[in-house]
Design an enzyme around this catalytic site. Sequence first.
Site, short mmCIF file in Angstrom:
data_model
loop_
_atom_site.label_atom_id
_atom_site.label_comp_id
_atom_site.label_asym_id
_atom_site.label_seq_id
_atom_site.Cartn_x
_atom_site.Cartn_y
_atom_site.Cartn_z
N ILE A 73 -9.94 -6.79 -13.90
CA ILE A 73 -11.28 -6.20 -13.68
C ILE A 73 -12.21 -6.72 -14.79
CG2 ILE A 73 -12.57 -4.03 -13.54
CD1 ILE A 73 -10.57 -4.34 -11.25
N ASN B 61 -4.38 2.49 -13.58
CA ASN B 61 -3.52 1.46 -12.99
C ASN B 61 -2.08 1.96 -12.99
OD1 ASN B 61 -2.71 -1.22 -12.10
ND2 ASN B 61 -1.99 -1.58 -14.18
N HIS C 165 1.83 0.62 -12.99
CA HIS C 165 2.57 -0.60 -13.36
C HIS C 165 4.07 -0.30 -13.36
CE1 HIS C 165 3.12 -4.48 -15.37
NE2 HIS C 165 4.07 -3.86 -16.06
N GLU D 211 6.75 5.70 -9.08
CA GLU D 211 5.33 5.32 -9.18
C GLU D 211 4.49 6.29 -8.37
OE1 GLU D 211 4.63 1.35 -7.75
OE2 GLU D 211 5.38 0.45 -9.57
N GLY E 269 0.79 -1.24 0.00
CA GLY E 269 0.00 0.00 0.00
C GLY E 269 0.82 1.28 0.00
N ASP F 204 -2.86 -4.22 -19.32
CA ASP F 204 -1.70 -3.31 -19.32
C ASP F 204 -1.54 -2.58 -20.66
OD1 ASP F 204 -0.98 -3.84 -16.67
OD2 ASP F 204 0.31 -5.52 -17.23
N ASN G 45 1.61 2.98 -2.62
CA ASN G 45 0.96 3.91 -3.55
C ASN G 45 -0.27 4.54 -2.91
OD1 ASN G 45 2.24 4.02 -6.38
ND2 ASN G 45 2.38 1.85 -5.83
N LEU H 274 -4.18 -6.90 -8.28
CA LEU H 274 -3.61 -7.74 -9.33
C LEU H 274 -4.65 -8.56 -10.09
CD1 LEU H 274 -0.42 -8.88 -7.39
CD2 LEU H 274 -0.67 -6.95 -8.96
C1 GAR Z 1 3.42 -1.53 -7.37
O1 GAR Z 1 4.78 -1.70 -7.64
C2 GAR Z 1 2.63 -1.58 -8.66
O2 GAR Z 1 3.34 -1.09 -9.75
C3 GAR Z 1 2.41 -3.05 -8.80
O3 GAR Z 1 2.09 -3.49 -7.50
C4 GAR Z 1 2.88 -2.72 -6.59
C5 GAR Z 1 2.04 -2.29 -5.41
O4 GAR Z 1 2.83 -1.68 -4.43
N1 GAR Z 1 1.35 -3.32 -9.74
C6 GAR Z 1 1.49 -4.17 -10.76
O5 GAR Z 1 2.51 -4.81 -10.96
C7 GAR Z 1 0.29 -4.25 -11.69
N2 GAR Z 1 0.57 -5.09 -12.81
P1 GAR Z 1 2.17 -0.97 -3.18
O6 GAR Z 1 1.20 -1.97 -2.55
O7 GAR Z 1 3.30 -0.67 -2.26
O8 GAR Z 1 1.48 0.26 -3.66
#
Ligand code: GAR
Length: 195
Positions: free
Chosen positions: A85, A97, A99, A169, A11, A140, A13, A82
């Site tokens: 949807i 999203n 990525h 990100e 979490g 994606d 992000n 992940l």
């Molecule tokens: C992030 O690195 C995001 O880019 C990835 O999950 C992580 C979540 O981190 N998402 C994907 O790879 C989608 N294909 P977080 O829980 O610390 O925000």
Amino acid sequence: MRLAVLVSGNGTNLQSIIDAIRERYIPKVEISFVVSSNSDAYALKRAEENGLRTVVVAKKELVSVLKPIFERVDLVVLAGFLWIIPDELLKIKPIINVHPSLLPLFGGKGMYGARVSGAIIASGMRISGPTVHLVTNDIDGGPIIMQKCMEVRDDDTPESLLERTHPLEHQILVEAIKQMSEKKYKIVGKRVIFP
Ligand code: GAR
């Protein structure tokens, strides 16, 4: 602008959105729901500590749980969520999203976390960076909103590359939300622009 933020893990992000709201960098934005696919997600702790409404969703009830939530917000943010949807949820509200690669490279089904950064290192690419894009039924592959570039170092491991990608990100996710809260966007080809 009301957000539903969908998570499954740490979490960070989500935290960057919470911080940006608190610092009034995105004053028009509020988080109405945090939805997790995983009841142990640390993201849920972050949400609860900040007084946000949390929902845990199981795969088989994805549509019935998410539909009323999507209807009550203005923007859906996938921040480490992940699961795909389902098509019937794609048209309700815009979904974005984040990525950890420069899409359209290193995306698609099953590409998340260290699988992405491992593939980037194996490819020999010297640059990398995250992408924020609109979600469509092309995994994606939706129109790109924002990207940021960084170097891949000689001694990078999948873990170190991923870790260095994270702060970028956070920046572009908050920036994309800010733009979407302040302006109307237009899709031009495979790109989202804010005219
Ligand atoms: C992030 O690195 C995001 O880019 C990835 O999950 C992580 C979540 O981190 N998402 C994907 O790879 C989608 N294909 P977080 O829980 O610390 O925000």
